[in-house]
Design a protein around this motif. Structure first.
Motif, short mmCIF file in Angstrom:
data_model
loop_
_atom_site.label_atom_id
_atom_site.label_comp_id
_atom_site.label_asym_id
_atom_site.label_seq_id
_atom_site.Cartn_x
_atom_site.Cartn_y
_atom_site.Cartn_z
N ALA A 139 -16.29 -13.17 -2.18
CA ALA A 139 -16.45 -11.86 -1.56
C ALA A 139 -15.67 -10.79 -2.32
N ALA A 140 -14.42 -11.07 -2.65
CA ALA A 140 -13.60 -10.11 -3.38
C ALA A 140 -14.19 -9.82 -4.75
N ARG A 141 -14.72 -10.85 -5.38
CA ARG A 141 -15.31 -10.67 -6.72
C ARG A 141 -16.55 -9.79 -6.65
N MET A 142 -17.42 -10.03 -5.67
CA MET A 142 -18.65 -9.25 -5.55
C MET A 142 -18.38 -7.83 -5.08
N ILE A 143 -17.45 -7.68 -4.13
CA ILE A 143 -17.15 -6.35 -3.60
C ILE A 143 -16.31 -5.54 -4.58
N GLY A 144 -15.50 -6.23 -5.37
CA GLY A 144 -14.64 -5.54 -6.34
C GLY A 144 -13.39 -4.97 -5.72
N ALA A 145 -12.94 -5.58 -4.63
CA ALA A 145 -11.73 -5.10 -3.95
C ALA A 145 -11.08 -6.27 -3.22
N VAL A 146 -9.74 -6.22 -3.13
CA VAL A 146 -8.94 -7.27 -2.48
C VAL A 146 -8.12 -6.64 -1.38
N VAL B 163 -5.09 0.78 0.79
CA VAL B 163 -5.20 1.87 -0.17
C VAL B 163 -3.81 2.29 -0.64
N PRO B 164 -3.68 2.66 -1.92
CA PRO B 164 -4.75 2.81 -2.92
C PRO B 164 -4.84 1.63 -3.90
N TYR B 165 -4.47 0.42 -3.49
CA TYR B 165 -4.28 -0.67 -4.44
C TYR B 165 -5.29 -1.81 -4.35
N LYS B 166 -6.36 -1.66 -3.56
CA LYS B 166 -7.29 -2.77 -3.37
C LYS B 166 -8.01 -3.17 -4.66
N LYS B 167 -8.24 -2.22 -5.53
CA LYS B 167 -8.85 -2.53 -6.83
C LYS B 167 -7.78 -2.74 -7.90
N GLN B 168 -6.73 -1.95 -7.83
CA GLN B 168 -5.69 -1.99 -8.86
C GLN B 168 -5.00 -3.35 -8.94
N ILE B 169 -4.97 -4.08 -7.84
CA ILE B 169 -4.24 -5.35 -7.83
C ILE B 169 -5.00 -6.48 -8.54
N ILE B 170 -6.30 -6.34 -8.71
CA ILE B 170 -7.13 -7.45 -9.20
C ILE B 170 -6.66 -8.04 -10.54
N PRO B 171 -6.32 -7.23 -11.55
CA PRO B 171 -5.89 -7.82 -12.84
C PRO B 171 -4.61 -8.64 -12.75
N PHE B 172 -3.85 -8.49 -11.67
CA PHE B 172 -2.57 -9.18 -11.54
C PHE B 172 -2.67 -10.47 -10.71
N LEU B 173 -3.90 -10.86 -10.37
CA LEU B 173 -4.12 -12.07 -9.58
C LEU B 173 -4.68 -13.18 -10.46
N ASP B 174 -4.49 -14.42 -10.04
CA ASP B 174 -4.95 -15.56 -10.82
C ASP B 174 -6.41 -15.90 -10.55
N GLY C 160 0.83 -1.20 0.00
CA GLY C 160 0.00 0.00 0.00
C GLY C 160 0.86 1.24 0.00
N TYR C 161 0.21 2.40 0.14
CA TYR C 161 0.94 3.67 0.26
C TYR C 161 0.01 4.73 0.85
N PRO C 162 0.39 5.36 1.95
CA PRO C 162 1.55 5.03 2.79
C PRO C 162 1.18 3.93 3.78
N VAL C 163 2.18 3.22 4.27
CA VAL C 163 1.93 2.13 5.22
C VAL C 163 2.85 2.19 6.44
N THR C 164 3.65 3.23 6.53
CA THR C 164 4.67 3.28 7.59
C THR C 164 4.07 3.26 8.99
N ASN C 165 2.84 3.73 9.17
CA ASN C 165 2.23 3.77 10.50
C ASN C 165 1.27 2.61 10.75
N SER C 166 1.26 1.63 9.86
CA SER C 166 0.33 0.52 9.99
C SER C 166 0.59 -0.31 11.24
N LEU C 167 -0.49 -0.79 11.85
CA LEU C 167 -0.37 -1.68 13.00
C LEU C 167 -0.46 -3.14 12.60
#
Length: 281
Positions: free
Chosen positions: A80-87, A64-75, A9-16
């Motif tokens: 749930a991910a398919r219906m929601i449109g986000a991973v 964020v910001p890659y939950k939708k952008q990553i989908i074309p690069f997965l097999d 993701g970006y930014p993720v430096t403060n992630s728990l």
């Protein structure tokens, strides 16, 4: 086996997430690492993702910001991910990269753990405020759990209308403006705030007034910085029960960990330590 996990993701430096998954590894008696895999927007996402895959990761979270952008690069994707449109979770299985969405399960699990009474009446009236990715996941999860009356309030009606199709089960859903929702809040048993309004540093903001809620309602806010948002503080002052956002964070991570390791570790004991960390920030 040494698990190699991370967060894209970006930014993720403060992630728990590193702290949470390190606790899960300890509880499961497993060894592993959890890395922050920051990809700046000006970098090639495809190239950076390919580099991560080649570094022998067993799985990783996506924020964020890659939950939708990553989908074309997965097999493949789970339902749930398919219906929601986000991973938000990816696992490597037999050389294939599979995308999941654990936000929906995380919210429903946290709600069930904190407020089990709401699940006794699947005909209760629910209001979701907002129509972004979090709202899509929560709507899907509640519809899958059998709740049949879920309204959505948002500034943009078209965005809210797009969410309705994510629920496989039949739901009765009205699309409201924020003003319309504010005027009929006493009709709802569960009110869920899914936007970033009230998040630090804008802690004095609230998306709507809660003057009209009834004191037997449950009010949820997915914002967890601060833990007690202005929205939740007002709900408490009106006598409503509150549902804190950091519990969703914890339980969606629990499900992701189970996907990676096939081990479901207890998470309840981590709620207070996680809250303490967040309150100290």
């Amino acid at each position: 086996m040494h698990y190699k996990l991370g967060l894209v993701g970006y930014p993720v430096t403060n992630s728990l997430s590193p702290w949470i998954h390190e606790q899960f590894l300890k509880k499961a008696g497993l060894t592993g690492s959890y890395s922050l895999l920051e990809i700046e927007p000006n970098e090639s996402f495809e190239n950076e993702l390919d580099r991560i895959k080649k570094n022998h990761f067993d799985g990783f979270n996506v924020t964020v910001p890659y939950k939708k952008q990553i989908i074309p690069f997965l097999d493949d994707l789970d339902d749930a991910a398919r219906m929601i449109g986000a991973v938000n979770t990816v696992v490597q299985q037999n050389g294939k990269w599979i995308g999941y969405n654990t936000d929906s399960t995380g919210f429903v699990t946290s709600l069930r753990r904190e407020h089990p009474s709401i699940f006794q009446d699947k005909q209760c009236h629910i209001l979701i405020i907002g129509a972004g990715g979090a709202a899509r996941g929560i709507f899907y999860g509640l519809a899958e759990a059998g709740f049949s009356q879920i309204d959505i309030a948002n500034r943009t009606q078209s965005a809210a209308e797009n969410i309705v199709s994510t629920g496989k089960q039949k739901t009765e859903t009205s699309i409201l403006s924020l003003k319309e929702a504010e005027a009929k809040l006493n009709a709802y048993d569960l009110i869920i705030q899914t936007t970033n309004v009230g998040m630090k540093p804008n802690i004095n903001e609230a998306i709507i007034s809660l003057d009209r809620i009834h004191n037997a309602s449950i009010v949820s806010d997915i914002v967890y910085q601060p833990i007690e948002t202005k929205f939740l503080l007002e709900a408490s002052q009106k006598g409503a029960a509150v549902h804190y956002g950091h519990t969703m964070l914890l339980y969606q991570a629990q499900y992701a960990f189970e996907i990676w390791t096939s081990k479901k570790v207890p998470a309840d004991a981590l709620k207070q330590p996680l809250q303490s960390i967040l309150e100290g920030r």
